[in-house]
Design a protein around this motif. Structure first.
Motif, PDB file in Angstrom:
ATOM      1  N   LEU A  14       0.866  -1.181   0.000  1.00 12.92           N
ATOM      2  CA  LEU A  14       0.000   0.000   0.000  1.00 12.92           C
ATOM      3  C   LEU A  14       0.898   1.225   0.000  1.00 12.92           C
ATOM      4  O   LEU A  14       2.028   1.171   0.474  1.00 12.92           O
ATOM      5  CB  LEU A  14      -0.879   0.033   1.255  1.00 12.92           C
ATOM      6  N   SER A  15       0.403   2.332  -0.511  1.00 12.55           N
ATOM      7  CA  SER A  15       1.187   3.566  -0.461  1.00 12.55           C
ATOM      8  C   SER A  15       0.256   4.754  -0.280  1.00 12.55           C
ATOM      9  O   SER A  15      -0.908   4.708  -0.678  1.00 12.55           O
ATOM     10  CB  SER A  15       2.024   3.739  -1.726  1.00 12.55           C
ATOM     11  N   ASP A  17      -0.839   8.092  -1.552  1.00 13.78           N
ATOM     12  CA  ASP A  17      -0.729   8.620  -2.909  1.00 13.78           C
ATOM     13  C   ASP A  17      -1.952   9.488  -3.214  1.00 13.78           C
ATOM     14  O   ASP A  17      -3.086   9.032  -3.067  1.00 13.78           O
ATOM     15  CB  ASP A  17      -0.665   7.441  -3.879  1.00 13.78           C
ATOM     16  N   ASP A  18      -1.721  10.728  -3.636  1.00 15.10           N
ATOM     17  CA  ASP A  18      -2.833  11.631  -3.962  1.00 15.10           C
ATOM     18  C   ASP A  18      -3.710  11.100  -5.085  1.00 15.10           C
ATOM     19  O   ASP A  18      -4.840  11.540  -5.259  1.00 15.10           O
ATOM     20  CB  ASP A  18      -2.296  13.015  -4.344  1.00 15.10           C
ATOM     21  N   GLN A  19      -3.206  10.156  -5.869  1.00 18.18           N
ATOM     22  CA  GLN A  19      -3.967   9.552  -6.959  1.00 18.18           C
ATOM     23  C   GLN A  19      -4.487   8.164  -6.574  1.00 18.18           C
ATOM     24  O   GLN A  19      -4.893   7.395  -7.433  1.00 18.18           O
ATOM     25  CB  GLN A  19      -3.085   9.437  -8.211  1.00 18.18           C
ATOM     26  N   GLY A  20      -4.482   7.849  -5.285  1.00 22.14           N
ATOM     27  CA  GLY A  20      -4.898   6.534  -4.811  1.00 22.14           C
ATOM     28  C   GLY A  20      -6.381   6.267  -5.000  1.00 22.14           C
ATOM     29  O   GLY A  20      -7.155   7.143  -5.356  1.00 22.14           O
ATOM     30  N   GLN A  21      -6.760   5.020  -4.705  1.00 22.80           N
ATOM     31  CA  GLN A  21      -8.133   4.584  -4.918  1.00 22.80           C
ATOM     32  C   GLN A  21      -8.989   4.645  -3.657  1.00 22.80           C
ATOM     33  O   GLN A  21     -10.207   4.555  -3.742  1.00 22.80           O
ATOM     34  CB  GLN A  21      -8.149   3.119  -5.400  1.00 22.80           C
ATOM     35  N   TRP A  65      -5.067   9.679   0.636  1.00 22.55           N
ATOM     36  CA  TRP A  65      -5.495   8.584  -0.233  1.00 22.55           C
ATOM     37  C   TRP A  65      -4.478   7.465  -0.147  1.00 22.55           C
ATOM     38  O   TRP A  65      -3.274   7.713  -0.019  1.00 22.55           O
ATOM     39  CB  TRP A  65      -5.599   9.047  -1.678  1.00 22.55           C
ATOM     40  N   ALA A  67      -3.088   4.054  -2.221  1.00 27.52           N
ATOM     41  CA  ALA A  67      -3.066   3.319  -3.486  1.00 27.52           C
ATOM     42  C   ALA A  67      -2.775   1.851  -3.195  1.00 27.52           C
ATOM     43  O   ALA A  67      -1.932   1.531  -2.353  1.00 27.52           O
ATOM     44  CB  ALA A  67      -2.002   3.891  -4.412  1.00 27.52           C
ATOM     45  N   LEU A  68      -3.494   0.978  -3.881  1.00 25.85           N
ATOM     46  CA  LEU A  68      -3.311  -0.471  -3.752  1.00 25.85           C
ATOM     47  C   LEU A  68      -2.503  -0.978  -4.938  1.00 25.85           C
ATOM     48  O   LEU A  68      -2.780  -0.601  -6.071  1.00 25.85           O
ATOM     49  CB  LEU A  68      -4.658  -1.185  -3.773  1.00 25.85           C
ATOM     50  N   ASP A  69      -1.549  -1.853  -4.685  1.00 22.11           N
ATOM     51  CA  ASP A  69      -0.839  -2.524  -5.764  1.00 22.11           C
ATOM     52  C   ASP A  69      -1.609  -3.811  -6.057  1.00 22.11           C
ATOM     53  O   ASP A  69      -1.478  -4.806  -5.343  1.00 22.11           O
ATOM     54  CB  ASP A  69       0.594  -2.830  -5.350  1.00 22.11           C
TER      55      ASP A  69
END
Length: 91
Positions: A14-15, A17-21, A65, A67-69
Motif C-alpha cells: 500500500l502507499s 498517494d494523492d492519486q490513490g483509490q 489517499w 493506493a493499492l498494488d
C-alpha cells in the motif's frame, strides 16, 4: 451478482498517494528508522496499516489517499479460503 470477497494486502504493498483509490484518515504513525508505519482508517471504517519510507511526513487526522498494488492483492471467499490473484481474475 457475485459472491462477497475480502481483499487482503500487506502494508508494504500500500502507499500514500494523492492519486490513490481509497480515501483514508491518518491515525497513529510510528517512525521506525528506515520505515514509517501508518495506521489509517478507511472511509468505510476499516483499519489499515501502510508501510512507507521512514522520512514520510504524516500527521494525525490528515485526509489522504491510499493506493493499492493490485498485483499483490489476495482474495478470500466468505469462508476465508483463498480465491486467487486479483489481477488474474480481472483480466
Amino acid at each position: 451478482m457475485g459472491n462477497e470477497v475480502t481483499v487482503g494486502i500487506r502494508p508494504e504493498h500500500l502507499s500514500l498517494d494523492d492519486q490513490g483509490q481509497l480515501p483514508i484518515t491518518t491515525d497513529v504513525t510510528e517512525r521506525l528508522g528506515s520505515d514509517t508505519v501508518c495506521h489509517v482508517v478507511a472511509k468505510s471504517g476499516e483499519a489499515l496499516t501502510v508501510r512507507v519510507n521512514g522520512d514520510c511526513d504524516v500527521a494525525y487526522g490528515e485526509q489522504r489517499w491510499v493506493a493499492l498494488d493490485v498485483l499483490h492483492c489476495h482474495l478470500f471467499d466468505e469462508y476465508g479460503k483463498a480465491v486467487g490473484p486479483l489481477a488474474r481474475l480481472a483480466a
